[in-house]
Motif scaffolding. Structure first.
Motif, mmCIF file in Angstrom:
data_model
loop_
_atom_site.group_PDB
_atom_site.id
_atom_site.type_symbol
_atom_site.label_atom_id
_atom_site.label_comp_id
_atom_site.label_asym_id
_atom_site.label_seq_id
_atom_site.Cartn_x
_atom_site.Cartn_y
_atom_site.Cartn_z
ATOM 1 N N THR A 198 -9.892 -7.819 -4.321
ATOM 2 C CA THR A 198 -10.019 -7.994 -2.899
ATOM 3 C C THR A 198 -8.506 -7.813 -2.346
ATOM 4 O O THR A 198 -7.586 -7.554 -2.807
ATOM 5 C CB THR A 198 -10.063 -9.763 -2.895
ATOM 6 N N GLY A 199 -8.619 -7.787 -1.018
ATOM 7 C CA GLY A 199 -7.400 -7.571 -0.228
ATOM 8 C C GLY A 199 -7.513 -6.841 1.136
ATOM 9 O O GLY A 199 -8.454 -6.850 1.860
ATOM 10 N N ILE A 200 -6.124 -6.462 1.713
ATOM 11 C CA ILE A 200 -6.225 -6.172 3.163
ATOM 12 C C ILE A 200 -5.305 -5.106 3.090
ATOM 13 O O ILE A 200 -4.515 -4.681 2.121
ATOM 14 C CB ILE A 200 -5.812 -7.120 4.218
ATOM 15 N N ASN A 201 -5.175 -4.281 4.322
ATOM 16 C CA ASN A 201 -4.342 -2.961 4.182
ATOM 17 C C ASN A 201 -3.112 -3.341 4.976
ATOM 18 O O ASN A 201 -2.943 -4.398 5.670
ATOM 19 C CB ASN A 201 -5.060 -1.984 5.091
ATOM 20 N N SER A 202 -1.934 -2.709 4.572
ATOM 21 C CA SER A 202 -0.856 -2.629 5.198
ATOM 22 C C SER A 202 -0.684 -1.616 6.245
ATOM 23 O O SER A 202 -1.333 -0.528 5.969
ATOM 24 C CB SER A 202 0.421 -2.784 4.227
ATOM 25 N N PRO A 203 0.196 -1.486 7.161
ATOM 26 C CA PRO A 203 0.342 -0.206 8.055
ATOM 27 C C PRO A 203 0.638 1.081 7.110
ATOM 28 O O PRO A 203 0.859 2.005 7.461
ATOM 29 C CB PRO A 203 1.294 -0.839 9.121
ATOM 30 N N GLN A 204 1.243 0.596 5.960
ATOM 31 C CA GLN A 204 1.962 1.543 5.098
ATOM 32 C C GLN A 204 0.881 2.258 4.033
ATOM 33 O O GLN A 204 1.237 2.930 3.313
ATOM 34 C CB GLN A 204 3.175 1.094 4.286
ATOM 35 N N GLY A 205 -0.270 1.632 3.945
ATOM 36 C CA GLY A 205 -1.162 2.074 2.976
ATOM 37 C C GLY A 205 -2.313 0.924 2.839
ATOM 38 O O GLY A 205 -2.213 -0.105 3.312
ATOM 39 N N LYS A 206 -3.202 1.602 2.174
ATOM 40 C CA LYS A 206 -4.504 0.867 1.982
ATOM 41 C C LYS A 206 -4.515 -0.077 0.726
ATOM 42 O O LYS A 206 -3.988 0.235 -0.168
ATOM 43 C CB LYS A 206 -5.751 1.751 1.826
ATOM 44 N N ASN A 207 -5.057 -1.499 1.159
ATOM 45 C CA ASN A 207 -5.405 -2.501 0.162
ATOM 46 C C ASN A 207 -3.930 -2.603 -0.775
ATOM 47 O O ASN A 207 -3.879 -2.820 -1.966
ATOM 48 C CB ASN A 207 -6.064 -1.958 -1.082
ATOM 49 N N LEU A 208 -2.783 -2.707 -0.153
ATOM 50 C CA LEU A 208 -1.563 -3.044 -0.512
ATOM 51 C C LEU A 208 -1.172 -4.280 -1.101
ATOM 52 O O LEU A 208 -0.342 -4.726 -1.431
ATOM 53 C CB LEU A 208 -0.416 -2.141 0.216
ATOM 54 N N LEU A 209 -2.258 -5.075 -0.220
ATOM 55 C CA LEU A 209 -2.128 -6.721 -0.308
ATOM 56 C C LEU A 209 -3.342 -7.312 -0.672
ATOM 57 O O LEU A 209 -4.357 -6.954 0.115
ATOM 58 C CB LEU A 209 -1.615 -7.153 1.148
ATOM 59 N N GLY A 210 -3.420 -7.927 -1.750
ATOM 60 C CA GLY A 210 -4.574 -8.581 -2.331
ATOM 61 C C GLY A 210 -4.376 -9.109 -3.749
ATOM 62 O O GLY A 210 -3.260 -9.658 -4.039
#
Length: 382
Positions: free
Chosen positions: A153-165
Protein backbone atom coordinates in the motif's frame (compact mmCIF):
# COMPACT_ATOMS: atom_id res chain seq x y z
CA UNK A 1 -6.18 -24.50 -22.38
CA UNK A 2 -8.37 -23.14 -25.18
CA UNK A 3 -11.56 -21.21 -25.84
CA UNK A 4 -13.61 -24.20 -24.54
CA UNK A 5 -13.32 -22.62 -21.10
CA UNK A 6 -16.71 -21.94 -19.51
CA UNK A 7 -17.85 -19.58 -16.77
CA UNK A 8 -18.05 -21.51 -13.52
CA UNK A 9 -18.54 -21.03 -9.82
CA UNK A 10 -16.14 -18.84 -7.90
CA UNK A 11 -12.46 -19.71 -8.04
CA UNK A 12 -10.64 -19.38 -4.71
CA UNK A 13 -6.92 -18.66 -4.55
CA UNK A 14 -5.30 -18.87 -1.13
CA UNK A 15 -2.53 -16.48 -0.14
CA UNK A 16 -0.66 -18.59 2.41
CA UNK A 17 0.74 -16.18 4.99
CA UNK A 18 0.13 -18.02 8.24
CA UNK A 19 -2.07 -15.99 10.57
CA UNK A 20 -2.35 -13.31 7.84
CA UNK A 21 -3.56 -15.76 5.18
CA UNK A 22 -6.56 -14.72 3.09
CA UNK A 23 -8.59 -15.81 0.08
CA UNK A 24 -8.93 -14.23 -3.34
CA UNK A 25 -12.43 -14.94 -4.68
CA UNK A 26 -12.57 -14.76 -8.50
CA UNK A 27 -15.60 -14.99 -10.78
CA UNK A 28 -18.44 -13.13 -12.46
CA UNK A 29 -20.95 -11.28 -10.27
CA UNK A 30 -19.00 -11.88 -7.06
CA UNK A 31 -19.69 -8.33 -5.84
CA UNK A 32 -23.18 -9.44 -4.77
CA UNK A 33 -21.57 -11.75 -2.21
CA UNK A 34 -19.59 -8.95 -0.51
CA UNK A 35 -21.98 -8.52 2.42
CA UNK A 36 -22.31 -12.22 3.21
CA UNK A 37 -18.56 -12.74 3.03
CA UNK A 38 -17.79 -9.73 5.24
CA UNK A 39 -20.44 -10.81 7.77
CA UNK A 40 -18.93 -14.29 7.95
CA UNK A 41 -15.40 -12.92 8.20
CA UNK A 42 -16.01 -10.18 10.77
CA UNK A 43 -19.40 -10.47 12.55
CA UNK A 44 -20.62 -7.17 13.92
CA UNK A 45 -18.06 -5.02 12.11
CA UNK A 46 -18.90 -1.66 10.61
CA UNK A 47 -17.37 -0.75 7.25
CA UNK A 48 -16.34 2.26 5.21
CA UNK A 49 -16.07 1.98 1.44
CA UNK A 50 -13.32 4.02 -0.21
CA UNK A 51 -13.88 4.44 -3.94
CA UNK A 52 -13.40 6.96 -6.75
CA UNK A 53 -16.03 8.95 -8.61
CA UNK A 54 -16.21 6.78 -11.71
CA UNK A 55 -16.34 3.47 -9.86
CA UNK A 56 -18.96 4.94 -7.53
CA UNK A 57 -21.28 5.59 -10.48
CA UNK A 58 -21.15 1.95 -11.54
CA UNK A 59 -20.65 -0.16 -8.44
CA UNK A 60 -20.99 1.71 -5.14
CA UNK A 61 -24.73 1.23 -4.72
CA UNK A 62 -24.46 -2.49 -5.51
CA UNK A 63 -21.71 -2.87 -2.91
CA UNK A 64 -23.71 -0.92 -0.33
CA UNK A 65 -26.84 -2.97 -1.07
CA UNK A 66 -24.94 -6.21 -0.53
CA UNK A 67 -23.64 -4.97 2.82
CA UNK A 68 -27.06 -3.67 3.87
CA UNK A 69 -28.67 -7.02 3.04
CA UNK A 70 -26.22 -8.62 5.46
CA UNK A 71 -27.05 -6.07 8.16
CA UNK A 72 -23.71 -4.27 7.90
CA UNK A 73 -23.53 -0.51 8.50
CA UNK A 74 -21.29 1.35 6.07
CA UNK A 75 -20.01 4.81 5.22
CA UNK A 76 -18.66 6.04 1.91
CA UNK A 77 -15.46 7.94 1.12
CA UNK A 78 -15.19 9.12 -2.49
CA UNK A 79 -11.82 10.26 -3.82
CA UNK A 80 -10.57 11.77 -7.05
CA UNK A 81 -9.49 9.48 -9.86
CA UNK A 82 -5.96 8.73 -10.99
CA UNK A 83 -2.47 8.77 -9.54
CA UNK A 84 -3.00 12.38 -8.50
CA UNK A 85 -5.07 11.10 -5.58
CA UNK A 86 -2.10 9.18 -4.13
CA UNK A 87 -0.58 12.19 -2.36
CA UNK A 88 -0.05 13.42 1.19
CA UNK A 89 -3.21 15.49 0.79
CA UNK A 90 -5.18 12.54 -0.55
CA UNK A 91 -4.06 10.34 2.32
CA UNK A 92 -5.06 13.02 4.82
CA UNK A 93 -8.54 13.34 3.29
CA UNK A 94 -9.18 9.59 3.40
CA UNK A 95 -7.75 9.18 6.91
CA UNK A 96 -9.81 12.03 8.33
CA UNK A 97 -12.95 10.70 6.63
CA UNK A 98 -12.40 7.26 8.18
CA UNK A 99 -11.94 8.82 11.60
CA UNK A 100 -15.12 10.88 11.11
CA UNK A 101 -16.95 7.67 10.15
CA UNK A 102 -15.83 6.24 13.51
CA UNK A 103 -14.08 3.26 11.97
CA UNK A 104 -12.53 1.40 14.90
CA UNK A 105 -9.82 -1.23 15.07
CA UNK A 106 -12.28 -4.12 14.85
CA UNK A 107 -14.04 -2.63 11.81
CA UNK A 108 -13.16 -2.89 8.14
CA UNK A 109 -12.13 -0.51 5.37
CA UNK A 110 -13.28 -1.67 1.93
CA UNK A 111 -11.24 -0.55 -1.09
CA UNK A 112 -13.64 -0.54 -4.05
CA UNK A 113 -11.67 0.51 -7.10
CA UNK A 114 -8.51 0.14 -9.09
CA UNK A 115 -4.91 0.21 -7.98
CA UNK A 116 -4.95 3.83 -6.86
CA UNK A 117 -7.93 3.29 -4.56
CA UNK A 118 -6.44 0.06 -3.21
CA UNK A 119 -3.07 1.64 -2.51
CA UNK A 120 -4.55 4.73 -0.90
CA UNK A 121 -7.28 3.01 1.14
CA UNK A 122 -4.89 0.25 2.20
CA UNK A 123 -2.27 2.74 3.43
CA UNK A 124 -4.92 4.73 5.30
CA UNK A 125 -6.12 1.49 6.93
CA UNK A 126 -2.54 0.57 7.84
CA UNK A 127 -2.00 3.78 9.80
CA UNK A 128 -5.53 4.37 11.12
CA UNK A 129 -5.53 3.64 14.85
CA UNK A 130 -2.20 1.88 14.24
CA UNK A 131 -3.81 -0.65 11.94
CA UNK A 132 -7.33 -1.48 10.77
CA UNK A 133 -8.08 -4.48 8.55
CA UNK A 134 -9.27 -3.94 5.02
CA UNK A 135 -10.91 -5.78 2.13
CA UNK A 136 -9.90 -5.32 -1.48
CA UNK A 137 -12.63 -5.25 -4.13
CA UNK A 138 -10.55 -4.48 -7.24
CA UNK A 139 -12.47 -3.07 -10.20
CA UNK A 140 -9.69 -2.90 -12.80
CA UNK A 141 -7.88 -5.77 -14.46
CA UNK A 142 -4.56 -4.42 -13.22
CA UNK A 143 -5.78 -4.34 -9.63
CA UNK A 144 -7.35 -7.80 -9.86
CA UNK A 145 -4.16 -9.49 -11.00
CA UNK A 146 -1.56 -7.36 -9.26
CA UNK A 147 -2.03 -4.46 -6.86
CA UNK A 148 -4.88 -5.92 -4.77
CA UNK A 149 -2.79 -8.99 -3.88
CA UNK A 150 0.25 -8.96 -1.63
CA UNK A 151 -0.29 -6.13 0.81
CA UNK A 152 1.69 -3.31 -0.80
CA UNK A 153 0.00 0.00 0.00
CA UNK A 154 1.20 3.55 -0.38
CA UNK A 155 1.25 6.96 -1.96
CA UNK A 156 3.53 8.78 -4.35
CA UNK A 157 6.14 11.39 -3.55
CA UNK A 158 6.91 14.22 -5.97
CA UNK A 159 10.29 12.46 -6.25
CA UNK A 160 8.94 9.06 -7.27
CA UNK A 161 6.17 6.50 -7.28
CA UNK A 162 5.10 4.56 -4.17
CA UNK A 163 8.00 5.86 -2.08
CA UNK A 164 5.77 6.13 1.02
CA UNK A 165 3.75 3.19 2.22
CA UNK A 166 3.45 0.04 4.27
CA UNK A 167 3.03 -3.69 3.85
CA UNK A 168 -0.54 -4.25 5.05
CA UNK A 169 -2.24 -7.42 3.84
CA UNK A 170 -5.97 -7.40 3.10
CA UNK A 171 -8.15 -9.93 4.90
CA UNK A 172 -10.12 -10.74 1.74
CA UNK A 173 -9.99 -9.97 -1.98
CA UNK A 174 -13.10 -10.20 -4.17
CA UNK A 175 -12.29 -10.02 -7.89
CA UNK A 176 -15.57 -9.75 -9.80
CA UNK A 177 -14.65 -10.16 -13.47
CA UNK A 178 -18.01 -8.73 -14.55
CA UNK A 179 -17.03 -5.27 -13.32
CA UNK A 180 -14.27 -5.23 -15.92
CA UNK A 181 -16.96 -4.87 -18.61
CA UNK A 182 -17.24 -1.16 -17.72
CA UNK A 183 -13.54 -0.43 -18.29
CA UNK A 184 -12.47 1.53 -21.33
CA UNK A 185 -10.46 -0.48 -23.88
CA UNK A 186 -7.36 1.50 -22.92
CA UNK A 187 -7.78 0.74 -19.21
CA UNK A 188 -8.29 -2.96 -19.92
CA UNK A 189 -5.21 -3.10 -22.14
CA UNK A 190 -3.15 -1.38 -19.45
CA UNK A 191 -4.18 -4.06 -16.97
CA UNK A 192 -3.39 -6.77 -19.47
CA UNK A 193 0.28 -5.77 -19.34
CA UNK A 194 0.42 -7.14 -15.79
CA UNK A 195 -1.23 -10.40 -16.93
CA UNK A 196 1.38 -10.84 -19.66
CA UNK A 197 4.08 -10.06 -17.10
CA UNK A 198 3.38 -13.28 -15.22
CA UNK A 199 4.03 -15.29 -18.36
CA UNK A 200 7.17 -13.37 -19.26
CA UNK A 201 8.73 -13.61 -15.80
CA UNK A 202 7.83 -17.13 -14.76
CA UNK A 203 5.56 -19.19 -17.01
CA UNK A 204 6.39 -19.52 -20.70
CA UNK A 205 3.45 -21.91 -21.20
CA UNK A 206 1.05 -19.25 -19.89
CA UNK A 207 2.65 -16.68 -22.17
CA UNK A 208 2.09 -19.00 -25.13
CA UNK A 209 -1.54 -19.46 -24.04
CA UNK A 210 -1.95 -15.67 -23.92
CA UNK A 211 -0.51 -15.32 -27.42
CA UNK A 212 -3.26 -17.65 -28.66
CA UNK A 213 -6.17 -16.60 -26.44
CA UNK A 214 -5.78 -12.97 -25.40
CA UNK A 215 -8.56 -11.86 -27.76
CA UNK A 216 -11.04 -14.08 -25.89
CA UNK A 217 -9.88 -12.59 -22.60
CA UNK A 218 -10.57 -9.11 -23.96
CA UNK A 219 -14.06 -10.17 -25.12
CA UNK A 220 -15.05 -11.28 -21.63
CA UNK A 221 -15.20 -15.03 -22.12
CA UNK A 222 -14.24 -17.48 -19.37
CA UNK A 223 -10.67 -17.01 -20.56
CA UNK A 224 -10.81 -13.89 -18.40
CA UNK A 225 -11.35 -15.83 -15.16
CA UNK A 226 -8.65 -18.31 -16.15
CA UNK A 227 -6.12 -15.53 -16.78
CA UNK A 228 -7.00 -13.67 -13.57
CA UNK A 229 -6.79 -16.86 -11.50
CA UNK A 230 -3.50 -17.94 -13.10
CA UNK A 231 -2.02 -14.50 -12.47
CA UNK A 232 -3.22 -14.44 -8.86
CA UNK A 233 -1.83 -17.93 -8.19
CA UNK A 234 1.53 -16.85 -9.56
CA UNK A 235 1.65 -13.75 -7.39
CA UNK A 236 0.27 -15.50 -4.29
CA UNK A 237 2.97 -18.17 -4.53
CA UNK A 238 5.74 -15.58 -4.65
CA UNK A 239 4.21 -13.40 -1.92
CA UNK A 240 3.81 -16.39 0.40
CA UNK A 241 7.54 -17.08 0.08
CA UNK A 242 8.74 -13.47 0.27
CA UNK A 243 6.10 -11.20 1.76
CA UNK A 244 8.29 -8.14 2.28
CA UNK A 245 10.34 -8.27 -0.90
CA UNK A 246 13.67 -9.23 0.57
CA UNK A 247 14.44 -11.45 -2.42
CA UNK A 248 12.27 -13.32 -4.89
CA UNK A 249 9.29 -10.93 -4.77
CA UNK A 250 11.37 -8.34 -6.60
CA UNK A 251 10.82 -10.47 -9.72
CA UNK A 252 7.27 -9.12 -9.81
CA UNK A 253 8.78 -5.73 -10.67
CA UNK A 254 9.76 -6.85 -14.17
CA UNK A 255 9.44 -3.75 -16.34
CA UNK A 256 8.76 -1.49 -13.36
CA UNK A 257 12.18 0.15 -12.95
CA UNK A 258 11.85 1.63 -16.42
CA UNK A 259 8.07 1.99 -16.15
CA UNK A 260 8.00 3.93 -12.88
CA UNK A 261 10.62 6.34 -14.22
CA UNK A 262 8.48 6.94 -17.29
CA UNK A 263 5.41 7.52 -15.13
CA UNK A 264 7.32 10.09 -13.08
CA UNK A 265 8.62 11.76 -16.25
CA UNK A 266 5.05 12.13 -17.51
CA UNK A 267 3.88 13.56 -14.18
CA UNK A 268 1.84 10.50 -13.12
CA UNK A 269 -0.75 11.67 -15.64
CA UNK A 270 -3.06 9.99 -18.13
CA UNK A 271 -0.36 10.47 -20.73
CA UNK A 272 0.89 7.10 -19.52
CA UNK A 273 -1.14 4.62 -17.49
CA UNK A 274 0.79 2.40 -15.09
CA UNK A 275 0.26 -0.73 -17.19
CA UNK A 276 1.40 1.10 -20.31
CA UNK A 277 4.61 2.08 -18.54
CA UNK A 278 5.07 -1.54 -17.48
CA UNK A 279 4.57 -2.72 -21.06
CA UNK A 280 7.27 -0.39 -22.37
CA UNK A 281 9.43 -1.30 -19.38
CA UNK A 282 9.08 -5.02 -20.08
CA UNK A 283 10.14 -4.53 -23.68
CA UNK A 284 13.13 -2.46 -22.54
CA UNK A 285 14.03 -5.12 -19.96
CA UNK A 286 13.82 -7.84 -22.60
CA UNK A 287 15.92 -5.80 -25.03
CA UNK A 288 18.50 -5.03 -22.34
CA UNK A 289 18.61 -8.75 -21.52
CA UNK A 290 19.28 -9.47 -25.19
CA UNK A 291 21.97 -6.79 -25.35
CA UNK A 292 23.68 -8.44 -22.36
CA UNK A 293 23.55 -11.82 -24.10
CA UNK A 294 21.10 -13.30 -21.60
CA UNK A 295 18.33 -14.07 -24.11
CA UNK A 296 18.07 -14.08 -27.88
CA UNK A 297 16.91 -11.12 -29.90
CA UNK A 298 14.08 -13.33 -31.13
CA UNK A 299 12.77 -13.80 -27.59
CA UNK A 300 12.92 -10.06 -26.93
CA UNK A 301 11.06 -9.45 -30.19
CA UNK A 302 8.43 -12.01 -29.14
CA UNK A 303 7.69 -10.05 -25.97
CA UNK A 304 7.40 -6.81 -27.93
CA UNK A 305 5.25 -8.37 -30.64
CA UNK A 306 2.70 -9.84 -28.24
CA UNK A 307 2.29 -6.65 -26.23
CA UNK A 308 1.90 -4.68 -29.46
CA UNK A 309 -0.66 -7.22 -30.70
CA UNK A 310 -2.61 -6.57 -27.48
CA UNK A 311 -2.66 -2.86 -28.35
CA UNK A 312 -0.11 -1.71 -25.80
CA UNK A 313 2.67 0.85 -26.32
CA UNK A 314 6.01 -0.92 -26.58
CA UNK A 315 8.48 1.84 -27.44
CA UNK A 316 9.37 5.12 -25.76
CA UNK A 317 8.20 6.90 -28.89
CA UNK A 318 4.66 5.56 -28.31
CA UNK A 319 4.22 7.79 -25.24
CA UNK A 320 1.98 10.81 -25.79
CA UNK A 321 4.06 13.95 -25.99
CA UNK A 322 7.26 11.94 -26.35
CA UNK A 323 9.27 14.93 -27.48
CA UNK A 324 8.51 16.89 -24.30
CA UNK A 325 11.36 17.56 -21.92
CA UNK A 326 12.19 14.65 -19.61
CA UNK A 327 11.40 11.80 -21.98
CA UNK A 328 14.13 12.36 -24.54
CA UNK A 329 16.82 12.87 -21.92
CA UNK A 330 18.58 9.65 -20.88
CA UNK A 331 20.26 11.37 -17.92
CA UNK A 332 16.91 12.62 -16.60
CA UNK A 333 15.45 9.12 -16.83
CA UNK A 334 18.51 7.73 -15.06
CA UNK A 335 17.96 10.22 -12.22
CA UNK A 336 14.36 9.04 -11.87
CA UNK A 337 15.43 5.39 -11.90
CA UNK A 338 17.88 6.14 -9.10
CA UNK A 339 14.81 6.63 -6.85
CA UNK A 340 13.60 3.09 -7.56
CA UNK A 341 12.97 1.07 -4.39
CA UNK A 342 15.29 -1.69 -5.63
CA UNK A 343 18.29 0.65 -5.62
CA UNK A 344 20.75 -0.38 -2.91
CA UNK A 345 23.50 1.99 -1.84
CA UNK A 346 23.14 3.83 -5.11
CA UNK A 347 23.50 0.71 -7.28
CA UNK A 348 20.83 -0.09 -9.87
CA UNK A 349 19.11 -3.47 -9.68
CA UNK A 350 17.15 -4.69 -12.68
CA UNK A 351 14.79 -7.59 -13.24
CA UNK A 352 15.99 -9.16 -16.47
CA UNK A 353 15.37 -12.38 -18.39
CA UNK A 354 17.61 -15.41 -18.75
CA UNK A 355 14.85 -17.06 -20.78
CA UNK A 356 11.30 -16.19 -21.79
CA UNK A 357 9.45 -17.36 -18.70
CA UNK A 358 12.43 -17.07 -16.36
CA UNK A 359 13.28 -13.72 -14.82
CA UNK A 360 16.27 -13.06 -12.58
CA UNK A 361 17.40 -10.29 -10.26
CA UNK A 362 20.53 -8.60 -11.60
CA UNK A 363 22.20 -6.28 -9.06
CA UNK A 364 24.91 -3.69 -9.66
CA UNK A 365 24.08 -3.02 -13.30
CA UNK A 366 26.61 -0.55 -14.65
CA UNK A 367 24.84 2.84 -14.94
CA UNK A 368 26.89 3.87 -17.98
CA UNK A 369 25.69 0.77 -19.82
CA UNK A 370 22.05 1.58 -19.02
CA UNK A 371 22.52 5.22 -20.02
CA UNK A 372 23.97 4.21 -23.40
CA UNK A 373 21.16 1.67 -23.85
CA UNK A 374 18.54 4.34 -23.17
CA UNK A 375 20.19 6.80 -25.55
CA UNK A 376 20.03 4.15 -28.26
CA UNK A 377 16.34 3.47 -27.61
CA UNK A 378 15.50 7.17 -27.41
CA UNK A 379 17.06 7.63 -30.86
CA UNK A 380 15.07 4.74 -32.37
CA UNK A 381 12.85 5.62 -35.29
CA UNK A 382 9.37 4.15 -35.20
Amino acid sequence: MTATLKHSDAITVDVALGDRAYDIIIGRDMLASLGARVAALRPGARTAIVTDRTVAKHWLEKAEASLAAAGIATARVIVDEGEGAKTYAGLERVSEALIAARIERNDLVIALGGGVVGDLAGFAAAILRRGVDFVQVPTSLLAQVDSSVGGKTGINSPQGKNLLGAFHQPVLVIADTAVLDTLSPRQFRAGYAEVAKYGVLGDEAFFTWLEKNHADLFKGSAAREYAVATSCRAKAAIVSRDERETGERALLNLGHTFGHALEAATGFSDRLFHGEGVAIGMVLAAELSAELGMISGQDAARVQRHLADAGLPTHLQDIAGFAQEGLTDADALMTLMAQDKKVKRGKLTFILLEALGRAVIVPDVEPALVRDFLKEKLARKK
